[in-house]
Enzyme design. Structure first.
Site, PDB file in Angstrom:
ATOM      1  N   TYR A 161      90.588  27.605  56.851  1.00 20.09           N
ATOM      2  CA  TYR A 161      90.093  28.733  56.042  1.00 20.09           C
ATOM      3  C   TYR A 161      88.811  28.359  55.298  1.00 20.09           C
ATOM      4  O   TYR A 161      87.769  29.009  55.450  1.00 20.09           O
ATOM      5  CB  TYR A 161      91.213  29.139  55.083  1.00 20.09           C
ATOM      6  CG  TYR A 161      90.844  30.104  53.992  1.00 20.09           C
ATOM      7  CD1 TYR A 161      90.041  31.214  54.241  1.00 20.09           C
ATOM      8  CD2 TYR A 161      91.338  29.915  52.696  1.00 20.09           C
ATOM      9  CE1 TYR A 161      89.729  32.110  53.227  1.00 20.09           C
ATOM     10  CE2 TYR A 161      91.045  30.809  51.687  1.00 20.09           C
ATOM     11  CZ  TYR A 161      90.225  31.904  51.951  1.00 20.09           C
ATOM     12  OH  TYR A 161      89.915  32.779  50.948  1.00 20.09           O
ATOM     13  N   ILE A 162      88.846  27.285  54.526  1.00 19.44           N
ATOM     14  CA  ILE A 162      87.657  26.920  53.736  1.00 19.44           C
ATOM     15  C   ILE A 162      86.657  26.163  54.611  1.00 19.44           C
ATOM     16  O   ILE A 162      85.451  26.424  54.559  1.00 19.44           O
ATOM     17  CB  ILE A 162      88.056  26.094  52.488  1.00 19.44           C
ATOM     18  CG1 ILE A 162      89.087  26.882  51.657  1.00 19.44           C
ATOM     19  CG2 ILE A 162      86.820  25.770  51.639  1.00 19.44           C
ATOM     20  CD1 ILE A 162      89.670  26.148  50.477  1.00 19.44           C
ATOM     21  N   TYR A 181     101.676  17.247  46.832  1.00 18.98           N
ATOM     22  CA  TYR A 181     100.358  17.702  47.303  1.00 18.98           C
ATOM     23  C   TYR A 181      99.268  17.232  46.332  1.00 18.98           C
ATOM     24  O   TYR A 181      98.309  16.546  46.717  1.00 18.98           O
ATOM     25  CB  TYR A 181     100.357  19.231  47.456  1.00 18.98           C
ATOM     26  CG  TYR A 181      98.978  19.812  47.593  1.00 18.98           C
ATOM     27  CD1 TYR A 181      98.162  19.465  48.662  1.00 18.98           C
ATOM     28  CD2 TYR A 181      98.484  20.704  46.641  1.00 18.98           C
ATOM     29  CE1 TYR A 181      96.889  19.988  48.781  1.00 18.98           C
ATOM     30  CE2 TYR A 181      97.208  21.231  46.751  1.00 18.98           C
ATOM     31  CZ  TYR A 181      96.411  20.861  47.821  1.00 18.98           C
ATOM     32  OH  TYR A 181      95.144  21.371  47.921  1.00 18.98           O
ATOM     33  N   ASN A 224      91.978  28.425  42.828  1.00 22.70           N
ATOM     34  CA  ASN A 224      92.601  29.175  43.932  1.00 22.70           C
ATOM     35  C   ASN A 224      91.565  29.860  44.830  1.00 22.70           C
ATOM     36  O   ASN A 224      91.029  30.908  44.474  1.00 22.70           O
ATOM     37  CB  ASN A 224      93.598  30.187  43.378  1.00 22.70           C
ATOM     38  CG  ASN A 224      94.855  29.490  42.910  1.00 22.70           C
ATOM     39  OD1 ASN A 224      94.799  28.639  42.023  1.00 22.70           O
ATOM     40  ND2 ASN A 224      95.962  29.801  43.525  1.00 22.70           N
ATOM     41  N   ARG A 264      96.573  32.066  37.542  1.00 20.68           N
ATOM     42  CA  ARG A 264      95.677  31.252  38.361  1.00 20.68           C
ATOM     43  C   ARG A 264      94.236  31.740  38.224  1.00 20.68           C
ATOM     44  O   ARG A 264      93.983  32.884  37.901  1.00 20.68           O
ATOM     45  CB  ARG A 264      96.072  31.336  39.849  1.00 20.68           C
ATOM     46  CG  ARG A 264      97.419  30.701  40.171  1.00 20.68           C
ATOM     47  CD  ARG A 264      97.345  29.189  40.112  1.00 20.68           C
ATOM     48  NE  ARG A 264      98.607  28.566  40.479  1.00 20.68           N
ATOM     49  CZ  ARG A 264      99.608  28.336  39.611  1.00 20.68           C
ATOM     50  NH1 ARG A 264      99.503  28.672  38.348  1.00 20.68           N
ATOM     51  NH2 ARG A 264     100.717  27.752  40.028  1.00 20.68           N
TER      52      ARG A 264
END
Ligand code: UDP
Length: 327
Positions: free
Chosen positions: A11-12, A141, A170, A219
């Site tokens: 995605y990024i 994570y 986010n 967030r």
């Protein structure tokens, strides 16, 4: 510059590749395609399907390409999964990441932009969070990303590695051609939009008893193109100075899960039913960034300031790609 992007089909990563090409950099795009999509990689970038943990193959990539820097985004990224399968996170994000570092050094490539996360902070005791805030992750994570940041510090000291860690808050939204398509999808905004598209009946809200004003987690949502642009600025910064530090990337404004859903109702014009469920393990109640350091030192300024425009960009993409990249 000639830049290796790992996680280039994600995605990024795919949007980082797109932005680098727009800025006339040469890109070698690498991804194992476990989570990424080949279609998301700009056709201008030669694509290599490989693991960052595979020493021989990765060495060949460095041998074949005159690389000058690396943007390292390949990672396992699901907070909840990391709570029940920590080994996957430490293996990929730490051990395989170290193979990438060692290969870089073997081929005299010493500039790295690393994709880190707000999850390194754990449960912050002050908001907005500055980079100097203590780092105490509450999930594997975040811990795996923090451990890698520490490895970078020591590689900087011992081997002259030059790096910048970008601690994303986010990531959300889409560019014209590229958007968010995870399987399974765990992130809030795409899940909310799936309900708007009629693909799911309701959004599950994880926890309404957090210590926040409406009981749901808060967030800081930052547009993925703003994150991608920060990589370009970070690479420029690495060319002119010995940076070796971490920068937060956020908008400095927090939205609760209920506020995100309400904004999505406004953007889509569709009522989005919710079902409240218990808290998701590993979720800190509030994460909001101070990004003053990235602004003053990297010259970064987010272009997407409003949650509404961020969700609107995601909605446009999702409507055109109702089944993600599979069509
Ligand atoms: N969340 C939710 N329902 C979903 C997905 C996420 O309530 O379907 C919540 C999640 O518990 C967290 C917030 O939304 O409080 C943002 O979660 P996301 O997975 O998007 O990002 P994270 O902050 O975990 O990286």
């Amino acid at each position: 510059m000639n830049i290796l992007v790992t996680g280039a089909a994600g995605y990024i990563g795919s949007i980082v590749v797109q932005e680098l090409i727009k800025e006339r950099h040469s890109v070698v795009a690498l991804d194992n395609l476990k989570h990424g999509h080949r279609e998301a990689v700009s056709p201008e970038a030669p694509f290599i399907q490989a693991e960052i943990g595979g020493a021989e193959r990765l060495g060949q990539v460095f041998k074949d390409n005159k690389l000058e820097a690396v943007a390292h985004l390949a990672a396992e990224v699901q907070v909840e999964e990391s709570m029940s399968a920590p080994e996957k996170y430490f293996r990929t994000n730490l051990i395989c990441g170290m193979n990438l570092l060692d290969t870089m050094l073997r081929y005299n490539v010493n500039k790295l932009v690393f994709s880190s996360t707000a999850a390194v902070y754990g449960n912050p005791d002050s908001i907005p969070i500055e980079e100097s805030h203590p780092t105490m992750p509450i999930n594997p994570y975040g811990e795996s990303k923090l451990m890698f940041e520490k490895v970078l510090d020591w590689y900087g000291y011992a081997y002259g590695l030059k790096f910048i860690s970008l601690r994303y808050f986010n990531a959300a939204g889409a560019s014209d051609r590229l958007g968010e398509d995870h399987d399974p999808e765990t992130h809030l905004i795409p899940n909310v939009l799936k309900v708007a598209l009629g693909q799911c009946q309701h959004v599950v809200v994880f926890g309404t008893d957090h210590p926040t004003s409406d009981g749901t987690c808060i967030r800081d949502y930052i547009h993925v193109s703003d994150i991608a642009r920060a990589h370009i600025l970070a690479l420029k910064h690495l060319e002119r100075s010995q940076a070796n530090k971490a920068y937060n990337l956020g908008n400095g404004r927090g939205y609760s899960v209920f506020e995100v859903i309400e904004t999505a109702r406004k953007v889509t014009g569709i009522s989005i039913p919710v079902v409240n469920r218990p808290r998701r393990p590993g979720d800190p109640p509030v994460l909001v960034a101070s990004s003053e350091l990235a602004k003053s030192e990297l010259g970064w300024e987010p272009e997407y300031r409003e949650l509404e425009t961020i969700i609107d960009s995601a909605w446009r993409w999702q409507k055109e790609h109702t089944h993600g990249y599979r069509e």
